[in-house]
Motif scaffolding. Structure first.
Motif, short mmCIF file in Angstrom:
data_model
loop_
_atom_site.label_atom_id
_atom_site.label_comp_id
_atom_site.label_asym_id
_atom_site.label_seq_id
_atom_site.Cartn_x
_atom_site.Cartn_y
_atom_site.Cartn_z
N MET A 137 0.84 -1.16 0.00
CA MET A 137 0.00 0.00 0.00
C MET A 137 0.89 1.24 0.00
SD MET A 137 -3.07 0.51 2.56
CE MET A 137 -4.56 0.94 1.84
N THR A 138 0.58 2.17 -0.86
CA THR A 138 1.41 3.37 -0.94
C THR A 138 0.83 4.45 -0.03
OG1 THR A 138 0.13 4.24 -2.76
CG2 THR A 138 2.03 2.88 -3.32
N ASP A 139 1.74 5.22 0.48
CA ASP A 139 1.31 6.34 1.32
C ASP A 139 1.06 7.55 0.44
OD1 ASP A 139 1.54 4.92 3.67
OD2 ASP A 139 3.64 5.47 3.96
N THR A 140 -0.10 8.11 0.59
CA THR A 140 -0.40 9.35 -0.13
C THR A 140 -0.24 10.51 0.84
OG1 THR A 140 -2.74 9.15 0.38
CG2 THR A 140 -2.01 8.26 -1.72
N PRO A 141 0.43 11.55 0.39
CA PRO A 141 0.63 12.67 1.30
C PRO A 141 -0.70 13.36 1.61
CG PRO A 141 1.43 13.21 -0.89
CD PRO A 141 1.02 11.77 -0.91
N ARG A 142 -0.89 13.60 2.88
CA ARG A 142 -2.10 14.30 3.31
C ARG A 142 -1.83 15.80 3.31
NH1 ARG A 142 -5.36 11.56 7.91
NH2 ARG A 142 -6.45 13.43 7.35
N PRO A 143 -2.83 16.58 3.01
CA PRO A 143 -2.63 18.02 3.05
C PRO A 143 -2.34 18.47 4.47
CG PRO A 143 -4.90 17.47 2.42
CD PRO A 143 -4.15 16.19 2.59
N THR A 144 -1.36 19.31 4.60
CA THR A 144 -1.00 19.81 5.93
C THR A 144 -1.76 21.09 6.22
OG1 THR A 144 0.81 21.13 5.05
CG2 THR A 144 1.32 18.86 5.68
N ALA A 145 -1.76 21.45 7.49
CA ALA A 145 -2.47 22.67 7.89
C ALA A 145 -1.81 23.90 7.27
CB ALA A 145 -2.48 22.79 9.41
N SER A 146 -0.49 23.89 7.20
CA SER A 146 0.19 25.06 6.62
C SER A 146 -0.07 25.16 5.12
CB SER A 146 1.68 25.02 6.92
OG SER A 146 2.28 23.90 6.29
N PHE B 60 -2.81 24.20 3.62
CA PHE B 60 -4.17 24.71 3.50
C PHE B 60 -4.20 26.21 3.77
CE2 PHE B 60 -8.30 25.68 5.46
CZ PHE B 60 -9.12 25.40 4.38
N ALA B 61 -3.45 26.64 4.78
CA ALA B 61 -3.42 28.07 5.12
C ALA B 61 -2.84 28.90 3.98
CB ALA B 61 -2.62 28.28 6.40
N LYS C 63 -2.97 28.10 0.78
CA LYS C 63 -3.98 28.12 -0.28
C LYS C 63 -5.06 29.16 0.02
CE LYS C 63 -3.96 23.51 -2.27
NZ LYS C 63 -4.74 22.29 -2.48
N VAL C 64 -5.51 29.20 1.27
CA VAL C 64 -6.54 30.15 1.66
C VAL C 64 -6.01 31.58 1.57
CG1 VAL C 64 -7.98 30.96 3.58
CG2 VAL C 64 -7.81 28.52 3.08
N LEU C 65 -4.77 31.80 2.01
CA LEU C 65 -4.18 33.14 1.94
C LEU C 65 -4.06 33.62 0.49
CD1 LEU C 65 -2.83 35.52 3.40
CD2 LEU C 65 -0.66 34.32 3.09
N ILE C 66 -3.60 32.75 -0.38
CA ILE C 66 -3.49 33.11 -1.80
C ILE C 66 -4.86 33.39 -2.38
CG2 ILE C 66 -2.89 32.21 -4.08
CD1 ILE C 66 -0.49 30.83 -2.72
N ARG C 67 -5.84 32.58 -2.02
CA ARG C 67 -7.22 32.77 -2.48
C ARG C 67 -7.75 34.13 -2.05
NH1 ARG C 67 -11.76 29.61 -3.61
NH2 ARG C 67 -13.66 30.25 -2.53
#
Length: 142
Positions: A1-10, A12-13, A15-19
């Motif tokens: 099973m491969t590990d998929t990287p989970r989105p981190t809080a930073s 996401f922050a 992405k929201v800041l750029i948005r």
């Protein structure tokens, strides 16, 4: 099973800041474009030559048309700048700006500069707030 990287809080922050920043810039640019259009000599001469009935008709028809044009201009620009989803921003931004105008916030912020400077700041804040309020939609997976 491969590990998929989970989105981190930073992540996401960021992405929201750029948005928020991109939406605010588009909102301010849109208002400044409307100011430039309304300050043109042709439109000013047209508005000066209208009577009260024509002016009211212009408000009843012109404002919804201006709102529609704003939505049609801001949407594709935000889409090209990779802001997703666009629709909450282009619908909420003008509504928030209208609420701000209704409560007389531009008069309270007159100390910040000229009339159009305050309006541009408020447009940027309105579109930025709309982007921030609609950012939880980013959490949903497609």
């Amino acid at each position: 099973m491969t590990d998929t990287p989970r989105p981190t809080a930073s992540g996401f922050a960021v992405k929201v800041l750029i948005r928020v920043v991109v939406s605010a810039a588009v909102g301010a640019a849109l208002l400044l474009a409307w100011v430039a259009a309304f300050q043109s000599e042709k439109l000013r001469a047209l508005l000066d030559s209208t009577n009260l009935g024509q002016f009211i008709l212009l408000l009843v028809i012109g404002l919804p048309v201006a709102l529609l044009v704003s939505v049609l201009l801001a949407g594709p620009v935000l889409w090209v700048l990779k802001v997703r989803p666009v629709w909450p921003i282009v619908l909420l931004g003008p509504v928030i700006m209208g609420v701000v105008q209704y409560f007389g916030v531009p008069d309270d912020l007159a100390w910040m500069g000229g009339k159009w400077t305050v309006q541009a700041i408020l447009a940027a804040a309105s579109y930025g707030l709309a982007a921030l309020l609609s950012s939880p939609a980013l959490l949903r997976k497609k």
